[in-house]
Design a protein around this motif. Structure first.
Motif, PDB file in Angstrom:
ATOM      1  N   MET A 240       0.871  -1.174   0.000  1.00 31.55           N
ATOM      2  CA  MET A 240       0.000   0.000   0.000  1.00 31.55           C
ATOM      3  C   MET A 240       0.907   1.223   0.000  1.00 31.55           C
ATOM      4  SD  MET A 240      -3.205   1.028   0.229  1.00 31.55           S
ATOM      5  CE  MET A 240      -4.370   2.044   1.087  1.00 31.55           C
ATOM      6  N   HIS A 241       0.825   2.059  -1.031  1.00 32.29           N
ATOM      7  CA  HIS A 241       1.764   3.166  -1.191  1.00 32.29           C
ATOM      8  C   HIS A 241       1.122   4.542  -1.174  1.00 32.29           C
ATOM      9  CE1 HIS A 241       5.022   0.445  -1.942  1.00 32.29           C
ATOM     10  NE2 HIS A 241       4.262  -0.193  -2.800  1.00 32.29           N
ATOM     11  N   VAL A 242      -0.119   4.612  -0.791  1.00 33.52           N
ATOM     12  CA  VAL A 242      -0.790   5.901  -0.679  1.00 33.52           C
ATOM     13  C   VAL A 242      -1.388   6.010   0.715  1.00 33.52           C
ATOM     14  CG1 VAL A 242      -1.295   6.154  -3.142  1.00 33.52           C
ATOM     15  CG2 VAL A 242      -2.921   4.953  -1.687  1.00 33.52           C
TER      16      VAL A 242
ATOM     17  N   THR B 212     -11.471   5.698  -3.006  1.00 30.34           N
ATOM     18  CA  THR B 212     -12.913   5.613  -2.793  1.00 30.34           C
ATOM     19  C   THR B 212     -13.585   6.366  -3.946  1.00 30.34           C
ATOM     20  OG1 THR B 212     -13.126   7.683  -1.544  1.00 30.34           O
ATOM     21  CG2 THR B 212     -12.531   5.704  -0.285  1.00 30.34           C
ATOM     22  N   ASP B 213     -14.905   6.426  -3.907  1.00 27.52           N
ATOM     23  CA  ASP B 213     -15.598   7.179  -4.958  1.00 27.52           C
ATOM     24  C   ASP B 213     -15.528   8.686  -4.726  1.00 27.52           C
ATOM     25  OD1 ASP B 213     -17.252   7.190  -2.764  1.00 27.52           O
ATOM     26  OD2 ASP B 213     -19.072   6.678  -3.874  1.00 27.52           O
ATOM     27  N   LYS B 214     -14.833   9.119  -3.664  1.00 21.21           N
ATOM     28  CA  LYS B 214     -14.757  10.538  -3.347  1.00 21.21           C
ATOM     29  C   LYS B 214     -13.345  11.136  -3.380  1.00 21.21           C
ATOM     30  CE  LYS B 214     -18.836  10.542  -0.326  1.00 21.21           C
ATOM     31  NZ  LYS B 214     -19.566   9.717  -1.197  1.00 21.21           N
ATOM     32  N   ASN B 215     -12.308  10.324  -3.567  1.00 17.92           N
ATOM     33  CA  ASN B 215     -10.947  10.861  -3.445  1.00 17.92           C
ATOM     34  C   ASN B 215     -10.046  10.544  -4.642  1.00 17.92           C
ATOM     35  OD1 ASN B 215     -10.427   8.140  -3.047  1.00 17.92           O
ATOM     36  ND2 ASN B 215      -9.207   8.430  -1.200  1.00 17.92           N
ATOM     37  N   HIS B 216     -10.618  10.327  -5.797  1.00 17.18           N
ATOM     38  CA  HIS B 216      -9.822   9.916  -6.960  1.00 17.18           C
ATOM     39  C   HIS B 216      -8.701  10.895  -7.287  1.00 17.18           C
ATOM     40  CE1 HIS B 216      -8.901   9.627 -11.323  1.00 17.18           C
ATOM     41  NE2 HIS B 216      -8.692   8.379 -10.958  1.00 17.18           N
ATOM     42  N   SER B 217      -8.973  12.178  -7.260  1.00 20.82           N
ATOM     43  CA  SER B 217      -7.963  13.162  -7.640  1.00 20.82           C
ATOM     44  C   SER B 217      -6.737  13.088  -6.723  1.00 20.82           C
ATOM     45  CB  SER B 217      -8.563  14.573  -7.604  1.00 20.82           C
ATOM     46  OG  SER B 217      -7.607  15.512  -8.032  1.00 20.82           O
ATOM     47  N   ASP B 218      -6.961  13.103  -5.420  1.00 16.08           N
ATOM     48  CA  ASP B 218      -5.840  13.015  -4.465  1.00 16.08           C
ATOM     49  C   ASP B 218      -5.148  11.655  -4.559  1.00 16.08           C
ATOM     50  OD1 ASP B 218      -6.291  15.578  -3.534  1.00 16.08           O
ATOM     51  OD2 ASP B 218      -7.507  14.910  -1.838  1.00 16.08           O
ATOM     52  N   TRP B 219      -5.947  10.588  -4.627  1.00 15.77           N
ATOM     53  CA  TRP B 219      -5.390   9.236  -4.693  1.00 15.77           C
ATOM     54  C   TRP B 219      -4.525   9.065  -5.939  1.00 15.77           C
ATOM     55  CZ3 TRP B 219      -5.808   5.407  -8.379  1.00 15.77           C
ATOM     56  CH2 TRP B 219      -5.370   4.124  -8.006  1.00 15.77           C
TER      57      TRP B 219
ATOM     58  N   ALA C  44      -9.913   6.742 -14.683  1.00 11.17           N
ATOM     59  CA  ALA C  44     -10.079   8.128 -15.139  1.00 11.17           C
ATOM     60  C   ALA C  44     -11.456   8.322 -15.774  1.00 11.17           C
ATOM     61  CB  ALA C  44      -8.981   8.504 -16.126  1.00 11.17           C
ATOM     62  N   GLU C  45     -11.896   7.340 -16.541  1.00 12.01           N
ATOM     63  CA  GLU C  45     -13.224   7.422 -17.153  1.00 12.01           C
ATOM     64  C   GLU C  45     -14.323   7.305 -16.109  1.00 12.01           C
ATOM     65  OE1 GLU C  45     -13.169   4.373 -20.139  1.00 12.01           O
ATOM     66  OE2 GLU C  45     -11.902   5.565 -21.482  1.00 12.01           O
ATOM     67  N   GLN C  46     -14.141   6.417 -15.153  1.00  9.42           N
ATOM     68  CA  GLN C  46     -15.144   6.187 -14.121  1.00  9.42           C
ATOM     69  C   GLN C  46     -15.310   7.389 -13.198  1.00  9.42           C
ATOM     70  OE1 GLN C  46     -14.459   2.539 -11.975  1.00  9.42           O
ATOM     71  NE2 GLN C  46     -15.977   2.979 -10.435  1.00  9.42           N
ATOM     72  N   PHE C  47     -14.207   8.044 -12.861  1.00 11.00           N
ATOM     73  CA  PHE C  47     -14.253   9.126 -11.887  1.00 11.00           C
ATOM     74  C   PHE C  47     -14.148  10.510 -12.497  1.00 11.00           C
ATOM     75  CE2 PHE C  47     -12.848   5.471  -9.386  1.00 11.00           C
ATOM     76  CZ  PHE C  47     -13.843   5.481  -8.433  1.00 11.00           C
ATOM     77  N   GLY C  48     -14.070  10.596 -13.804  1.00 12.04           N
ATOM     78  CA  GLY C  48     -14.026  11.891 -14.458  1.00 12.04           C
ATOM     79  C   GLY C  48     -12.621  12.327 -14.782  1.00 12.04           C
ATOM     80  N   LYS C  49     -12.348  12.480 -16.054  1.00 11.49           N
ATOM     81  CA  LYS C  49     -11.004  12.835 -16.508  1.00 11.49           C
ATOM     82  C   LYS C  49     -10.560  14.196 -15.995  1.00 11.49           C
ATOM     83  CE  LYS C  49     -11.152  10.001 -20.575  1.00 11.49           C
ATOM     84  NZ  LYS C  49     -11.064   9.884 -22.000  1.00 11.49           N
ATOM     85  N   GLU C  50     -11.500  15.116 -15.794  1.00 21.40           N
ATOM     86  CA  GLU C  50     -11.097  16.441 -15.358  1.00 21.40           C
ATOM     87  C   GLU C  50     -10.510  16.435 -13.948  1.00 21.40           C
ATOM     88  OE1 GLU C  50     -15.207  15.607 -14.132  1.00 21.40           O
ATOM     89  OE2 GLU C  50     -14.292  15.618 -16.096  1.00 21.40           O
ATOM     90  N   SER C  51     -10.818  15.410 -13.152  1.00 23.35           N
ATOM     91  CA  SER C  51     -10.285  15.364 -11.794  1.00 23.35           C
ATOM     92  C   SER C  51      -8.966  14.598 -11.709  1.00 23.35           C
ATOM     93  CB  SER C  51     -11.302  14.709 -10.846  1.00 23.35           C
ATOM     94  OG  SER C  51     -11.425  13.332 -11.133  1.00 23.35           O
ATOM     95  N   ALA C  52      -8.588  13.956 -12.799  1.00 26.12           N
ATOM     96  CA  ALA C  52      -7.371  13.146 -12.771  1.00 26.12           C
ATOM     97  C   ALA C  52      -6.140  13.994 -13.072  1.00 26.12           C
ATOM     98  CB  ALA C  52      -7.475  12.016 -13.791  1.00 26.12           C
ATOM     99  N   PRO C  53      -5.042  13.738 -12.364  1.00 27.33           N
ATOM    100  CA  PRO C  53      -3.820  14.469 -12.689  1.00 27.33           C
ATOM    101  C   PRO C  53      -3.252  13.980 -14.007  1.00 27.33           C
ATOM    102  CG  PRO C  53      -3.354  12.798 -11.057  1.00 27.33           C
ATOM    103  CD  PRO C  53      -4.852  12.795 -11.285  1.00 27.33           C
ATOM    104  N   ARG C  54      -2.456  14.801 -14.616  1.00 30.21           N
ATOM    105  CA  ARG C  54      -1.812  14.397 -15.862  1.00 30.21           C
ATOM    106  C   ARG C  54      -0.760  13.350 -15.574  1.00 30.21           C
ATOM    107  NH1 ARG C  54      -0.960  19.632 -19.652  1.00 30.21           N
ATOM    108  NH2 ARG C  54      -3.179  19.954 -19.978  1.00 30.21           N
TER     109      ARG C  54
END
Length: 133
Positions: A31-33, A38-45, A116-126
């Motif tokens: 576990m490295h994070v 979860t369904d609420k922390n994709h961007s940070d994760w 990225a597709e499931q949680f929204g590409k706009e919230s994903a880091p590059r």
């Protein structure tokens, strides 16, 4: 310094710098994070996971830059092992329900894209772009 493997270019050209190299301490269920996905922390994760994977020199497995070789190529098995390791790192750091949604995705890149597709590409880091020269 005389005897160093470095040719003065500032780059380390030994086998450990290859993205196909796995350190003996690496294992898939690490576990490295700080928090599981979860369904609420994709961007940070995803930012934390991306930083970890970048530090392990495996970003090419999630951004698709390191393409799966044909079975007849000598790098085929090392690629399979590394991709399995990255998939393990990704799925270990997810809640069970999310993990169940991606467990049949074939590659680490496929999992990353699916998330990225499931949680929204706009919230994903590059994903770091690796340019080959």
């Amino acid at each position: 310094m005389a005897g160093d493997k470095d040719s003065g270019s500032g780059l380390n050209n030994d086998v450990t710098s290859s993205p196909l190299y796995m350190h003996p301490s690496d294992y898939p269920k690490q576990m490295h994070v700080n928090d599981a996905l979860t369904d609420k922390n994709h961007s940070d994760w995803s930012q934390e996971m991306l930083n970890f994977i970048f530090a392990k020199n495996k970003v090419g497995f999630i951004n698709g830059a390191i393409v799966k070789p044909e079975r007849t190529i000598v790098d085929y098995m090392p690629w399979i092992r590394c991709d399995a390791m990255v998939k393990g790192w990704l799925t270990t750091a997810m809640e069970k329900e999310i993990r169940n949604n991606v467990k049949y995705v074939g590659t680490a890149n496929g999992i990353w894209v699916d998330l990225a597709e499931q949680f929204g590409k706009e919230s994903a880091p590059r994903v770091y772009e690796l340019k080959q020269s």
